[in-house]
Design a protein around this motif. Structure first.
Motif, PDB file in Angstrom:
ATOM      1  N   LYS A  34       0.737  -1.328   0.053  1.00 28.87           N
ATOM      2  CA  LYS A  34       0.084  -0.061   0.144  1.00 28.87           C
ATOM      3  C   LYS A  34       0.866   1.089   0.034  1.00 28.87           C
ATOM      4  N   SER A  35       1.996   1.281   0.576  1.00 24.16           N
ATOM      5  CA  SER A  35       2.935   2.423   0.787  1.00 24.16           C
ATOM      6  C   SER A  35       3.576   2.676  -0.424  1.00 24.16           C
ATOM      7  N   ARG A  37       2.295   4.152  -3.365  1.00 25.95           N
ATOM      8  CA  ARG A  37       1.972   5.240  -3.973  1.00 25.95           C
ATOM      9  C   ARG A  37       3.023   6.661  -3.129  1.00 25.95           C
ATOM     10  N   ASN A  83      -2.719   6.545 -11.269  1.00 26.72           N
ATOM     11  CA  ASN A  83      -2.979   6.785  -9.577  1.00 26.72           C
ATOM     12  C   ASN A  83      -2.202   8.224  -9.430  1.00 26.72           C
ATOM     13  N   ASN A 119      -0.736  11.378  -5.055  1.00 21.46           N
ATOM     14  CA  ASN A 119      -1.986  10.476  -5.380  1.00 21.46           C
ATOM     15  C   ASN A 119      -3.219  11.296  -5.585  1.00 21.46           C
TER      16      ASN A 119
END
Length: 581
Positions: A34-35, A37, A83, A119
């Motif tokens: 998840k980190s 981005r 993204n 993001n």
């Protein structure tokens, strides 16, 4: 990325035991963490970087691999495109390493006109990050504002200041300014009256003063902006106020227009500096702790290049003197194409406050015909040259977007302690610049190619050759790989606290111990580490010395291979070589 580069990067991660400012390793066996981005945004907003998927940091960067590398590559490319705003275009590839597949992405830095990368899901204010040390930090709203402003030429210094008129200008400064304009820029100003000339120079915007005009020529700008000044504090200890009660030795609030602030700051600095001795050849000279030219340029840079947007009007330029250093900081980081790594490089210049800088080209220092600044990108080079001439370490520059800081170490590079320590190394043929580089490390400074060039006024090729020679001699150890190399002192030459006062320390010669450990057999570097109890870096360094002297030979040409073995050669003895010089 070349495979050899990847091997070097991973070896450095393992040696450091953690991520690097420009390298991030993530496990990612089945999917993107998840980190990711945040790291993509941080690299794009800083200096770029390398993402390696398939390394487990918790297990010493073991290569755990990626199960479906093609899918992970596609997912990462889609994330960068869909993204992130603006879309990123990294170089992505799969490498086979230690029987595992690693996905490696090289993230380019965005140009200033495109920053910040953020993001899309969380927006610019909440989704913009920057790389700090080995982690990702979310940008503050002020930092985001600065990045957006830096996409073009900021105009904060041209903003009109309500409530001001020409009566708020200092008569003497204004007359001197107009006189210089008419002498040096006659075609544009010689035939204009004072009011028209002030409007053309953007001192006046209509009938009110611009912020630049008020700051450069105003009688008392702090009437309108109380914190647009400079504070000077001389602290008694390295950490600041003395815990026993003495808060500061001297405390000055320098106010008025920029020419007066510069003058008052230099007076305060002179009053608080000491004289010091510097070794020069067979003698020594007396000089101030810091050369005035360097201080003047640093103070002017802080006042001229600071951020003057409304968000920073409550922050002054700060000058702090400690027993071991002088720190000058201003709000607003570097602007445009100027970066920490190219500060001082010829032709590198970028002005956040272009109008203010233009005005100060024709605004003299009090009691002098010399202008405050020259607008030729000469400030940092002049600062570095003054420090070199004084045999002092170059200032350290730090830019964190919202603040720019220049730190001047308070020590003579080639004082008695450093000279005695360098002599104790018994290394013949060192150049002056190599001695300066060693002295910087002796005093605890950081050293990389750019710092070495600035400290010695060398071009990149010569700096690379000289640093490489110091590594080959076993004096320096490169860390960070070829792209991000920094240099530290080798374990066996690191000075002890006593080296500041005594000169009988000798460099420990590890050759005999390694030759005894080898005996008549072959051994890997790991075998020799186990046999001698020495650190791996020390063994590696002295193996290089023994190879150069022909006392040992390697079984493979690729010395990076963990399988390479070493054996003694019969041609030469240790007595024939002496200590390498």
């Amino acid at each position: 990325m070349l495979h050899d580069e990847l091997i070097e990067i991973i070896a450095n991660l393992r040696a450091l035991g953690g991520d690097h400012a420009s390298v991030e390793a993530k496990r990612a066996e089945t999917k993107l963490p998840k980190s990711v981005r945040e790291t993509l945004s941080a690299f794009a907003n800083t200096s770029g970087g390398v993402l390696i998927f398939g390394l487990d940091e918790t297990r010493g960067f073991e290569a755990t691999g990626v199960q479906e590398p093609a899918k992970l590559e596609a997912d990462l490319a889609a994330m960068c495109s869909e993204n992130l705003e603006p879309p990123l275009r990294p170089l992505i590839g799969t490498h086979r390493f230690e029987d595992a597949d690693l996905v490696v992405a090289e993230i380019p830095e965005l140009p200033p006109a495109s920053k910040p990368a953020y993001n899309r899901g969380t927006g610019m204010t909440q989704g913009s990050f920057i790389r700090v040390a080995d982690g990702d930090r979310k940008l503050s709203p002020y930092e985001v504002q600065l990045m957006v402003a830096n996409r073009g030429q900021p105009r904060d210094d041209e903003q009109p200041v309500p409530g001001t008129t020409v009566t708020n200008l200092d008569e003497f400064l204004t007359a001197s300014f107009l006189s210089r304009l008419r002498r040096h820029r006659g075609r544009a100003f010689a035939n204009l009256d004072d009011t028209a000339a002030l409007r053309r120079a953007k001192i006046l915007v209509g009938d009110v003063l611009s912020l630049a005009g008020l700051l450069a020529l105003g009688e008392y700008p702090q009437e309108f902006f109380p914190q647009l000044m400079l504070s000077f504090v001389h602290y008694p200890t390295k950490s600041g106020p003395d815990p026993r009660g003495t808060r500061f030795i001297d405390n000055v609030a320098a106010e008025g227009p920029i020419p007066v602030i510069v003058d008052e700051a230099l007076i305060a600095l002179r009053r608080n500096m000491k004289r010091r001795s510097t070794v020069r050849g067979a003698g020594r000279t007396e000089a101030w702790e810091y050369p005035e030219t360097a201080l003047r340029e640093a103070v002017v840079n802080a006042l001229v290049h600071r951020d003057y947007s409304g968000s920073s009007h409550g922050t002054q330029v700060q000058v702090e003197m400690y027993p071991d250093r002088l720190v000058i900081r201003n709000p607003g980081g570097l602007y445009g194409s100027v970066r920490e790594e190219n500060l001082g490089v010829e032709g590198t210049s970028s002005a956040r406050n272009a109008t203010l800088l233009k005005i100060l080209e024709d605004t003299p220092l009090p009691g002098s015909d010399r202008p405050i600044c020259e607008n030729r990108g000469s400030g940092i080079p002049a600062m570095l040259a003054a420090m070199r001439d004084a045999k002092l370490s170059p200032p350290r520059f730090a830019d964190d977007i919202s603040t720019f800081k220049a730190t001047f170490p308070n020590h003579t590079l080639l004082g008695d302690g450093a000279v005695q320590w360098i002599a104790s190394l018994r290394e013949h043929g060192l150049t002056d610049s190599q001695c300066h580089g060693l002295a910087m490390l002796f005093h605890g400074e950081t050293l990389n190619n750019q710092v070495y060039r600035n400290a010695n006024d060398l071009d990149s090729r010569v700096a690379t050759e000289e640093l490489g020679d110091l590594v080959a001699r076993g004096l320096l150890v490169p860390t960070g790989g070829r792209r991000y190399a920094q240099y530290t002192l080798a374990d066996d030459v690191v000075p002890t606290p006593a080296d500041d006062t005594v000169s009988d320390r000798r460099r420990v010669d590890r050759r005999e111990g390694l030759l005894l450990a080898l005996g008549e057999k072959e051994a890997t570097r790991a075998d020799l580490v186990a046999a001698t109890g020495l650190p791996d870096r020390t063994v590696s360094r002295w193996l290089s010395v023994l190879l150069r002297q022909g006392l040992i030979e390697a079984t493979e040409r690729n010395l990076r291979s963990p399988n390479v073995r070493y054996r003694r050669t019969p041609q030469r003895t240790l007595d024939e070589t002496g200590v390498e010089g």
